[in-house]
Design an enzyme around this catalytic site. Structure first.
Site, PDB file in Angstrom:
ATOM      1  CD  GLU A  63      -2.529   0.974   2.809  1.00 29.65           C
ATOM      2  OE1 GLU A  63      -2.473  -0.069   3.487  1.00 29.65           O
ATOM      3  OE2 GLU A  63      -3.035   2.033   3.217  1.00 29.65           O
ATOM      4  CG  ASP A 106       0.219   6.756  -1.020  1.00 28.02           C
ATOM      5  OD1 ASP A 106      -0.867   7.332  -1.156  1.00 28.02           O
ATOM      6  OD2 ASP A 106       1.245   7.316  -0.603  1.00 28.02           O
ATOM      7  CG  ASN A 117      -6.325   1.252   3.288  1.00 28.10           C
ATOM      8  OD1 ASN A 117      -6.181   2.419   2.921  1.00 28.10           O
ATOM      9  ND2 ASN A 117      -6.678   0.934   4.525  1.00 28.10           N
ATOM     10  CD  GLU A 163      -3.337   4.300  -1.292  1.00 33.25           C
ATOM     11  OE1 GLU A 163      -3.240   5.511  -1.511  1.00 33.25           O
ATOM     12  OE2 GLU A 163      -3.222   3.807  -0.147  1.00 33.25           O
TER      13      GLU A 163
END
Lengths: 245, 245
Positions: free
Chosen positions: A61, A65, A130, A133
């Site tokens: 994640e 991101d 989440n 990502e």
């Protein structure tokens, strides 16, 4: 016997299902299935690697991101040459907002792949974003930058990134269209139906009729999005009709 | 006459100098020189493109900052499998700290390419880091992801990213070595000299002698860094000697 069953089950059917699910979501074949599995592994599973390090989607994640932010940055850089650094930063944070990522994760139906000891109903909305990502992080490690960019273009930028809307100049094209119809005293109708077609993901189609003309069609992964897309098309069609008067 | 001079000067010598300077810094040939020029263009120059949009390095800085973060994230992800999301975030922010980026920009001698109406002496330290980020953004647009990763590996990660030091476990290998020498009552000597050799950037070499043995050599873009690198090597050499006793 155990060895034989191992050989014959080297791709157990659950792996096969997961592979097909990933292929459908990604739009390409995953190479290392393992990394995608990690992208859906909740910390409650308490999984560890051979060195005893915890394995779950949180590290992916972190990576996804960052990659998502970079690809959105590049898109905004190219699309909005008049926007300065501050503008680009603001727009990027709108695209990658928690709310937006949660929507994306929901649209892709990621939750069903999540492995967790906590009942899925107990998760808040953030699980969708989440895991989305983490999925981007997994693509980055599995197939590299170009696949990430393609995935984000197809699944995020093309369907959902509208600069005018992000700027707040236009909140909803649907409301603009309805307002216009009411002012002009024209009847309008949004005819929405499921139309997944050959697409791998569930899709909805909408036909927007204003007066007696079918003014715009659109397809998207949710009813609301399909309506908005058709409204945007209708809005620009109406504008040129107004300008030509 | 004007036309002829234009033809013959299609690559004016200042462009040639800039091209060679970039090639030296980047380690590869730039394709579009224009984008690298933008990476060094300060807003005080008030340059605009054909549409009247301001052109300066700030938008590229936004892009490069994001790409730099992503590549450092990937490096940390792979290097520190035991670090969780919070750890990775903390380590990344140490690598891409303002202070660190300013050092990198200084080491690469980027300031001399900056075009500005403000005297360079009036700039604070941040100009070095800002232009470094803009340069990463320019590479991203000019040559794509892989060249960015290569540049950041060669110019940032390999020479400067030491996980132990980032973790604060080791502040300075030089101080560890000196401490050891004092405890063991061994004389030591850091012999530093300029040694640019075939390298395109200015380099320093150091020979570290402890007692009567030359224990480690190192080269880097500053005296301090060369000393630190040699100390790190000596430290690990000393450790294995201590362990083998």
């Amino acid at each position: 016997m155990k060895l034989t069953s191992k050989i014959f089950n080297s791709h157990p059917s659950s792996d096969g299902d997961f592979f097909l699910g990933m292929k459908r979501i990604l739009g390409f074949k995953p190479k290392s299935l393992e990394i995608y599995k990690t992208a859906f592994l909740h910390r409650s599973m308490n999984k560890k690697d051979n060195e005893g390090n915890p394995v779950n989607y949180e590290r992916l994640e972190f990576l996804g991101d960052s990659m998502l932010g970079t690809i959105i940055s590049k898109h905004l850089y190219n699309e909005v040459p008049e926007g300065d650094e501050g503008y680009l930063t603001k727009m990027r944070s709108k695209v990658v907002s928690r709310k937006h990522l949660n929507e994306l994760g929901k649209d892709l139906g990621l939750l069903k792949y999540v492995e967790s000891r906590i009942p899925k109903a107990h998760f808040g909305d953030n699980i969708h974003g989440n895991v989305f990502e983490a999925l981007v992080g997994a693509i980055y490690l599995d197939r590299g930058y170009n696949y990430c960019e393609k995935f984000i273009n197809e699944r995020v930028i093309e369907p959902y990134v509208d600069i005018e809307q992000l700027e707040g100049k236009v909140i909803s094209y649907k409301s603009l269209v309805i307002e216009w119809c009411q002012k002009e005293k024209k009847p309008f109708n949004y005819n929405v139906y499921e139309d997944t077609g050959k697409d791998e993901l569930k899709h909805f189609a909408v036909k927007l009729t204003i007066g007696d003309r079918m003014l715009a069609k659109a397809r998207a992964t949710s009813k609301k999005k399909a309506e908005e897309k058709a409204s945007k098309r209708a809005y620009f069609a109406l504008q040129s009709r107004i300008d030509n008067k």
